[in-house]
Design a protein around this motif. Structure first.
Motif, short mmCIF file in Angstrom:
data_model
loop_
_atom_site.label_atom_id
_atom_site.label_comp_id
_atom_site.label_asym_id
_atom_site.label_seq_id
_atom_site.Cartn_x
_atom_site.Cartn_y
_atom_site.Cartn_z
N ARG A 183 -5.01 -53.60 -36.93
CA ARG A 183 -6.65 -53.55 -36.72
C ARG A 183 -7.01 -54.12 -36.49
NH1 ARG A 183 -3.49 -59.24 -40.90
NH2 ARG A 183 -1.97 -58.01 -42.03
N GLN A 184 -7.69 -53.49 -37.20
CA GLN A 184 -9.74 -53.00 -36.52
C GLN A 184 -10.84 -53.61 -37.60
OE1 GLN A 184 -10.50 -48.70 -35.09
NE2 GLN A 184 -8.11 -48.50 -36.86
N ARG A 185 -11.72 -54.23 -36.71
CA ARG A 185 -12.91 -55.03 -37.31
C ARG A 185 -14.10 -54.82 -36.16
NH1 ARG A 185 -10.97 -61.16 -36.89
NH2 ARG A 185 -11.71 -61.88 -34.50
N PRO A 186 -15.10 -54.49 -36.26
CA PRO A 186 -16.04 -54.71 -35.45
C PRO A 186 -16.15 -55.89 -34.51
CG PRO A 186 -17.30 -54.64 -37.33
CD PRO A 186 -15.65 -54.99 -37.87
N ALA A 187 -16.35 -55.08 -33.73
CA ALA A 187 -16.64 -56.73 -31.91
C ALA A 187 -17.50 -57.78 -32.14
CB ALA A 187 -16.95 -55.67 -30.43
N ALA A 188 -17.11 -59.16 -32.41
CA ALA A 188 -17.79 -60.24 -33.07
C ALA A 188 -19.24 -60.67 -32.06
CB ALA A 188 -16.93 -61.11 -31.87
N GLU A 189 -19.88 -58.98 -30.79
CA GLU A 189 -21.23 -59.38 -30.13
C GLU A 189 -21.69 -58.72 -31.37
OE1 GLU A 189 -18.02 -59.57 -26.76
OE2 GLU A 189 -18.05 -58.91 -28.74
N LEU A 190 -21.68 -57.93 -31.92
CA LEU A 190 -22.10 -56.76 -32.95
C LEU A 190 -22.86 -57.66 -34.03
CD1 LEU A 190 -19.99 -53.83 -33.08
CD2 LEU A 190 -22.09 -54.47 -31.39
#
Length: 494
Positions: free
Chosen positions: A309-316
């Motif tokens: 599963r992939q999602r944008p890094a939270a920092e973004l």
């Protein structure tokens, strides 16, 4: 202050230098409080040639500093014709890069290394091959991936056998210097993964994501006649130096994603960057003077069913500027929701009132509406369809429609998505962790318009929010320490 001419397709929140060619992410490591991201780089032009390693580092995934070139070919050396793909590890006070040494007079790209003891600013090549002897029967050999596990160092190398099977080869070491060949970690004949896509005759850029005894082997499928194809992932687990694999799947369902690389972060996360290549004719690339970009950093996890599963890094989330639009309601036709800039982050919940309603979102990028990118619900197939056939009015841009599995579309339930668009790249993320990456090249200029569109005779409910994106803060090596930002008017150098 000097201002470079604006390029409406050059991204502001995706890593790449302002000009020239890049491809595979390489050398990903966390060392001395910084994320290090290297990449294949031609410092002389926008073509795949003269492979070096470019190098950025960041303390927070938001503020990036370009360091001097990490690797460069050595005239007459083992890497005389290119420093090709590999990775890097942090080992005490040093970083060690492992990479493919390319020389035009041999078919293989054997492994060599370079070392940095000043936090990645300068690198010293070893000047010889790390593993000079190759396994008998190999017809391809490249792209080392090294990691530490259970008190030992381990390495995968991408390969292929003469009998038509692709392979990822396993080595082990106690000291990063003396390596024992353990045999194939996984080997397979081509297997289908999607219409028109299979797992390939050879594997490039092997990466191994593992947690709690489970794993996922990420492989970039290569064909000797057609070159790079798609990136696939095998779920499974290891037993006695062999990977027991389940059924393969696409890692990303878009046409413009390849050769991803993993970085184990200090907080326990796995981060991933991929290469997104150009989807426009070479002549246009030459005019623009640049080619390729790295995707957003993605957090990757292993689900209970073994899927990645992939999602944008939270920092973004910190790149979100003022909210560009907020809209909720339903429509029987087309509802104009508002406008966004050329780089934005959008979340949506789409609810067809009946399964046959379908519908979706349209990003309109020209004033007359002829240029647009569509995301449609296909309830019969249980998929989202991303259509870029009208994504650019320039005939040199590629078109096509691409599909990403979305089971809730089949049941008529609400469909949720996150879409990040940065000028010429779109990355689509679903709650299932599936992704789709593609490139498109609008010509109409900002602002762009977001529409919700119902299909058939039904109605489409929608809840949509969008934020314009701030650019990364960049410091380029050529600026002698001064800051620079990629902005809507181009690259501004103080």
């Amino acid at each position: 202050m000097s201002v470079m001419p604006a390029d409406p397709h050059l991204p502001v929140a995706h890593l790449r230098p302002p000009r020239n060619w890049i491809n595979d992410p390489n050398g990903l490591a966390f060392h001395d409080g910084h994320y290090h991201v290297c990449f294949q780089y031609n410092p002389y032009g926008p073509e795949h040639a003269h492979m070096h390693w470019g190098h950025f580092r960041s303390p927070d995934l938001l503020t990036w500093e370009e360091l001097p070139l990490a690797l460069a070919p050595t005239p007459g050396g083992e890497d005389a014709d290119g420093c090709f793909s590999g990775n890097a590890v942090s080992d005490g006070d040093r970083m060690v890069a492992f990479y493919s040494a390319f020389r035009a007079d041999r078919w293989a790209q054997p492994v060599t290394t370079a070392e940095s003891r000043d936090h990645g600013v300068t690198w010293t090549p070893r000047g010889s091959l790390l593993i000079p002897g190759l396994p008998e029967g190999a017809t391809m050999y490249r792209d080392p991936y090294v990691w530490r596990e259970a008190g030992r160092w381990r390495m995968l190398v991408g390969s292929a056998w003469a009998d038509g099977r692709a392979a990822a080869l396993l080595y082990e070491s106690a000291d990063l210097e003396r390596w024992e060949y353990r045999g194939p970690f996984l080997e397979r004949a081509p297997q289908p993964v999607a219409p028109g896509a299979d797992t390939g005759l050879g594997w490039e850029c092997p990466q191994y994501l593992h947690s709690d005894g489970r794993g996922a082997l990420i492989l970039s499928a290569w064909d000797p006649d057609r070159g790079p194809r798609r990136t696939v992932v095998y779920p499974g687990r290891e037993r006695d130096g062999r990977f027991l694999a389940g059924a393969p799947a696409l890692l990303d369902h878009g046409p413009d994603f390849y050769a991803p690389a993993l970085l184990p972060a200090p907080d326990g996360r796995w981060l991933l960057w991929g290469w997104s290549w150009e989807a426009r004719d070479p002549g246009w690339v030459r005019e623009a003077g640049w080619a390729g970009l790295l995707t957003l950093p993605r957090e990757v996890t292993l689900a209970e069913d073994g899927s990645v599963r992939q999602r944008p890094a939270a920092e973004l989330l910190a790149l979100r500027d003022g909210r560009a639009l907020t809209a909720a309601g339903d429509t029987a036709g087309t509802a104009v929701l508002g406008t966004v800039g050329q780089s934005f982050d959008l979340t949506a919940r789409l609810a067809p009132r009946t399964p046959a309603t379908a519908g979706g979102l349209r990003l309109v990028t020209s004033a007359d509406g002829t240029e647009h990118l569509d995301i449609r619900i296909d309830s019969a197939a249980g998929e989202l369809v991303v259509d870029r056939d009208h994504g650019s009015r320039d005939p040199r841009a590629h078109g096509g429609t691409y599909r990403i599995p979305c089971p809730e579309a089949r049941t008529g339930g609400p469909v949720e998505l996150r879409l990040v668009v940065d000028r010429s790249v779109a990355e689509l993320f679903l709650p299932s962790g599936r992704t789709l990456t593609l490139r498109f090249y609008p010509t109409g200029g900002a602002p762009w318009r977001i529409e919700a569109r119902a299909g058939g005779e039904g109605r489409l409910g929608f809840t949509v929010g969008a934020w314009n994106l701030r650019p990364y803060t960049m410091r380029y090596a050529a600026d002698s320490g001064t800051d620079a930002r990629l902005t809507d008017v181009g690259l501004v150098r103080p």
